[in-house]
Enzyme design. Structure first.
Site, PDB file in Angstrom:
ATOM      1  N   HIS A  14      66.756  31.869 101.529  1.00 46.60           N
ATOM      2  CA  HIS A  14      66.280  32.354 100.233  1.00 46.60           C
ATOM      3  C   HIS A  14      65.280  33.498 100.420  1.00 46.60           C
ATOM      4  O   HIS A  14      64.357  33.398 101.238  1.00 46.60           O
ATOM      5  CB  HIS A  14      65.602  31.167  99.527  1.00 46.60           C
ATOM      6  CG  HIS A  14      65.173  31.403  98.126  1.00 46.60           C
ATOM      7  ND1 HIS A  14      63.987  30.927  97.616  1.00 46.60           N
ATOM      8  CD2 HIS A  14      65.781  32.049  97.099  1.00 46.60           C
ATOM      9  CE1 HIS A  14      63.888  31.253  96.344  1.00 46.60           C
ATOM     10  NE2 HIS A  14      64.959  31.940  95.998  1.00 46.60           N
ATOM     11  N   GLU A  41      69.870  35.536 101.047  1.00 46.57           N
ATOM     12  CA  GLU A  41      69.828  36.018  99.661  1.00 46.57           C
ATOM     13  C   GLU A  41      68.605  36.909  99.535  1.00 46.57           C
ATOM     14  O   GLU A  41      67.594  36.696 100.220  1.00 46.57           O
ATOM     15  CB  GLU A  41      69.699  34.809  98.716  1.00 46.57           C
ATOM     16  CG  GLU A  41      69.631  35.139  97.237  1.00 46.57           C
ATOM     17  CD  GLU A  41      68.232  35.174  96.626  1.00 46.57           C
ATOM     18  OE1 GLU A  41      68.135  35.366  95.417  1.00 46.57           O
ATOM     19  OE2 GLU A  41      67.219  35.031  97.367  1.00 46.57           O
ATOM     20  N   ASP A  43      66.428  39.654  96.402  1.00 44.40           N
ATOM     21  CA  ASP A  43      66.335  40.132  95.016  1.00 44.40           C
ATOM     22  C   ASP A  43      66.236  41.654  95.028  1.00 44.40           C
ATOM     23  O   ASP A  43      65.396  42.209  95.747  1.00 44.40           O
ATOM     24  CB  ASP A  43      65.082  39.547  94.362  1.00 44.40           C
ATOM     25  CG  ASP A  43      65.066  38.037  94.456  1.00 44.40           C
ATOM     26  OD1 ASP A  43      65.930  37.394  93.860  1.00 44.40           O
ATOM     27  OD2 ASP A  43      64.178  37.502  95.169  1.00 44.40           O
ATOM     28  N   HIS A  56      60.980  40.398  94.086  1.00 43.29           N
ATOM     29  CA  HIS A  56      61.335  39.316  93.155  1.00 43.29           C
ATOM     30  C   HIS A  56      60.728  39.514  91.776  1.00 43.29           C
ATOM     31  O   HIS A  56      61.429  39.488  90.761  1.00 43.29           O
ATOM     32  CB  HIS A  56      60.897  37.971  93.732  1.00 43.29           C
ATOM     33  CG  HIS A  56      61.239  36.810  92.852  1.00 43.29           C
ATOM     34  ND1 HIS A  56      60.428  36.399  91.804  1.00 43.29           N
ATOM     35  CD2 HIS A  56      62.316  35.998  92.824  1.00 43.29           C
ATOM     36  CE1 HIS A  56      60.999  35.376  91.191  1.00 43.29           C
ATOM     37  NE2 HIS A  56      62.135  35.110  91.779  1.00 43.29           N
TER      38      HIS A  56
HETATM   39  O1  G3P Z   1      69.669  33.385  93.857  1.00 42.37           O
HETATM   40  C1  G3P Z   1      69.074  32.142  93.943  1.00 42.37           C
HETATM   41  C2  G3P Z   1      67.603  32.211  93.635  1.00 42.37           C
HETATM   42  O2  G3P Z   1      67.034  33.277  94.336  1.00 42.37           O
HETATM   43  C3  G3P Z   1      67.329  32.370  92.166  1.00 42.37           C
HETATM   44  O3  G3P Z   1      65.984  32.221  91.852  1.00 42.37           O
HETATM   45  O4  G3P Z   1      63.831  33.134  91.131  1.00 42.37           O
HETATM   46  O5  G3P Z   1      64.234  32.691  93.535  1.00 42.37           O
HETATM   47  O6  G3P Z   1      65.351  34.589  92.415  1.00 42.37           O
HETATM   48  P1  G3P Z   1      64.811  33.208  92.258  1.00 42.37           P
HETATM   49 MG    MG Z   2      66.651  35.361  94.015  1.00 43.08          MG
END
Ligand code: G3P
Ligand code: MG
Length: 249
Positions: A14, A41, A43, A56
């Protein structure tokens, strides 16, 4: 219907490297490799001059030494920000990476990427379109394309229109009653949801409909195993130290 093959790993780091390093930085991605992760993953949003970069929040406050909304800053300004010092002295000076830098790194390391399109307020469609074009360009010729996902259906629909061949996943906290219609309309291969809102029955329905399923943010081995037993294809985690590739199943 798009090809619903799922080449992504059962474990996805993450925000680059979870909590092992400052989120959405190359230092995080390096932690992923150190722990044997094959997928991550991150952002992605747009700078004021339309460069795709990793962050993020809407503002820089929590994860950097700068303050205020990111949307008004050019990439030249964002490149001067320290995005690592807040996480510890060892990470001081770590940059806010561009998608270009991350793509080069991922392709060199054979790291698969889930790009979460996370638009600055009011820029959903433009961000979806520009991120999709940039991803298609940066991963040209790659065996496995990056997976685009978003909480914003308008961003995801813009990505679909821009680069329909790139795989997409709809991202939700709670699975809506009309999930099947939404996935069909956006020609998604997967649904990504908060693991706390998923039930065994819903997981079975989604899998029976032929979609892949990813849950975030799963930080215990027991819960990851339970979700996998429900048919969940991947879990996205902050705890790279606890959830070890090859030791989940
Ligand atoms: O994509 C999964 C997760 O990253 C979604 O939540 O707020 O951590 O971007 P967040
Ligand atoms: Mg995310």
């Amino acid at each position: 219907m798009s090809d619903r093959t799922w080449p992504y790993a059962a474990l996805v780091a993450h925000r680059g490297g979870g909590v092992m390093a400052p989120e959405n930085t190359l230092a995080g991605f390096r932690e992923g490799v150190r722990y044997g992760y094959r997928a991550a993953e991150c952002d992605v949003k747009l700078s004021a001059d339309n460069v795709c970069f990793l962050l993020h929040d809407d503002t820089l406050d929590r994860t950097s030494d700068a303050r205020g909304p990111a949307a008004g800053k050019t990439m030249a300004e964002l490149a001067c920000v320290d995005a690592g010092g807040w996480r510890g002295a060892a990470f001081a000076g770590e940059a806010l990476p561009t998608l270009h830098q991350v793509a080069a790194w991922c392709r060199a390391q054979d790291m698969l990427l889930n790009i979460e399109i996370k638009p600055c307020p009011g820029r959903d469609e433009e961000t979806g379109r520009r991120v999709a074009h940039e991803a298609a360009r940066l991963w040209q010729g790659a065996t496995i394309a990056p997976l685009l996902s978003s909480f914003s259906d308008s961003a995801l629909r813009a990505a679909q229109a821009a680069e329909p061949q790139l795989p997409r996943a709809f991202l939700v906290e709670t699975i809506p009653a009309d999930w099947q219609r939404l996935l069909r309309e956006m020609d998604c291969i997967a649904l990504h949801c908060d693991h706390e809102t998923l039930t065994r029955e819903l997981a079975a329905d989604i899998k029976a409909a032929g979609y892949q399923l990813l849950c975030y943010t799963v930080n215990s081995v027991e819960r990851a195993r339970e979700l996998r037993s429900w048919g969940v294809d991947s879990v996205c985690t902050d705890r790279l130290d606890l959830l070890q590739p090859g030791k989940l199943d």
